[in-house]
Design an enzyme around this catalytic site. Structure first.
Site, short mmCIF file in Angstrom:
data_model
loop_
_atom_site.label_atom_id
_atom_site.label_comp_id
_atom_site.label_asym_id
_atom_site.label_seq_id
_atom_site.Cartn_x
_atom_site.Cartn_y
_atom_site.Cartn_z
N TYR A 118 50.64 44.74 34.10
CA TYR A 118 49.20 45.36 33.50
C TYR A 118 49.43 44.95 32.02
CZ TYR A 118 45.84 48.39 31.42
OH TYR A 118 44.79 48.96 30.82
N GLU A 206 41.47 43.45 28.90
CA GLU A 206 42.40 44.16 29.97
C GLU A 206 42.66 43.31 31.07
OE1 GLU A 206 42.57 48.68 32.02
OE2 GLU A 206 40.65 47.49 32.64
#
Length: 397
Positions: A118, A206
């Site tokens: 991530y 993101e």
């Protein structure tokens, strides 16, 4: 301004970030053509069909599917396009899917295992610095990781006066447990990602997941990108990416006439000048036993035309049971606003079917109250904040 995944990837790729390649399709036929083109370009034999909506958690809602041949591409794309996709981040009725991204399969077998990470870049408002947040736990809800295993989330703050330093990019790669070619690839990825974030004036990048492929390449499989609206004048090409079909139609209409409007779930419409006063007014409504139906800042030019436009926007919400107008007469005189309210009310006739409370304070506030009281209209006037709150409570009872 939110972007679709394919648009975010276009921006990333333009700054040298390796991405999972894909082609957008508006129907099943285009999806098959896109798959054939992808095979010719990349050699992929499997395809990932992804719904393009402004919401996360698409996989959980059935908006991301794997197709192993062209027949499945056609079938899956046909099923996804036109569906109302419900995810944890959509309204209860879901979001209508109008297009899909047909992407290459990047989870191919090779010399090493694939790994998912991530990574996001955003502003840490507490420190006033940009921050890279990353974790070894990619492909999962980062909120869940933060709650259950916070020690697996790392952050790297960047001093804006010097920008991202090489040692910081290397530290990210090290903390993710990479070595060799994958380590070098991640250092390059982080540097390019941060450049894309700053150069595009974004407020959020993101990537979940960032993938280490079986041949040690690092690439973005997904991309959630939010652009700072205040910087769009510097990025005409990005501004053209705006998809108003993904936005609240009332907010789109309000923006078109120059009103700062945010739709909420309450029963009392707000019309205020100034963001700070608007927030205080919403608190006032809560204390009076109501719930704000919107945030609406009419700015410093609350004339009859602007007030009428604001009325029409607020009344598009069927949940509105009352409207509170709260104006501080600093830049604009209160009597001018009062006249605007009276004129707008008369122009709209029977369109206004809910009680209206007008609280005006500042220059010529007493004259404004007289104008409202003597208008003969069903408008309740107030001068003090508490007085306005009492009247809101009274009309909601």
């Amino acid at each position: 301004m939110n972007l679709h995944e394919y648009q975010g990837k276009e921006i990333l790729a333009s700054y040298g970030v390796r991405v999972q390649r894909g082609i957008v399709a508006n129907n099943a036929t285009e999806a098959v053509a896109a798959a054939k083109e992808l095979t010719a370009e990349t050699g992929t034999g499997w395809y990932v069909i992804k719904a393009q909506v402004h919401a996360g958690g698409r996989g959980k809602g059935g908006g991301v599917k794997l197709a192993k041949n062209l027949q499945e591409v056609e079938e899956i794309a046909g099923n996804i396009i036109g569906m109302d996709l419900v995810t944890p981040q959509t309204p209860p009725e879901g979001k209508h899917v109008r297009k899909v991204l047909v992407a290459e399969d990047v989870y191919y077998p090779g010399d090493s295992e694939t790994s998912e990470f991530y990574m996001s870049v955003l502003l840490n408002r507490g420190s006033g610095k940009n921050m890279i947040m990353y974790s070894t736990e990619g492909g999962m809800d980062i909120e869940e990781v933060a709650e259950k295993t916070p020690h697996l989330i790392f952050t790297e703050e960047i001093d804006p006066s010097v920008g991202l330093q090489g040692f910081q990019a290397r530290r990210v790669a090290f903390n993710l447990g990479l070595s060799g070619a994958a380590f070098k690839e991640m250092v390059k990825f982080v540097s390019s990602l941060y450049t894309a974030y700053t150069k595009s004036d974004s407020s959020l990048f993101e990537i979940n997941p960032v993938l280490k492929t079986s041949d040690d390449k690092i690439l973005a499989v997904d991309a959630k990108v939010v652009i700072d609206d205040n910087a769009l004048y510097r990025h005409k090409d990005i501004a053209e990416m705006r998809d108003i079909t993904e936005e609240n139609p009332i907010e789109v209409e309000a923006k078109a006439v120059g009103l700062n409007y945010v739709d909420l779930d309450g029963n009392v419409g707000c019309m205020v000048n100034g963001a700070g006063l608007a927030m205080a007014t919403m608190d006032l409504i809560k204390q009076a036993g109501g719930e704000p139906a919107n945030f609406l800042d009419v700015g410093g030019t609350a004339d009859a035309k602007r007030v009428e436009e604001a009325f029409r926007i607020i009344l598009k919400d069927p949940n509105v049971k009352a409207i509170l107008i709260n104006i501080f007469g600093g830049i604009v005189r209160c009597d001018r606003v009062a006249q605007g309210v009276v004129d707008a009310y008369k122009n709209m006739g029977d369109a206004i079917k809910v009680p209206i409370i007008v609280r005006l304070q500042g220059t010529n506030a007493e004259i404004a109250k007289e104008l409202i009281d003597n208008s003969g209209l069903a408008v309740h006037s107030a001068v003090m904040f508490q007085e306005a709150a009492d009247k809101v409570k009274e009309v909601l009872a």
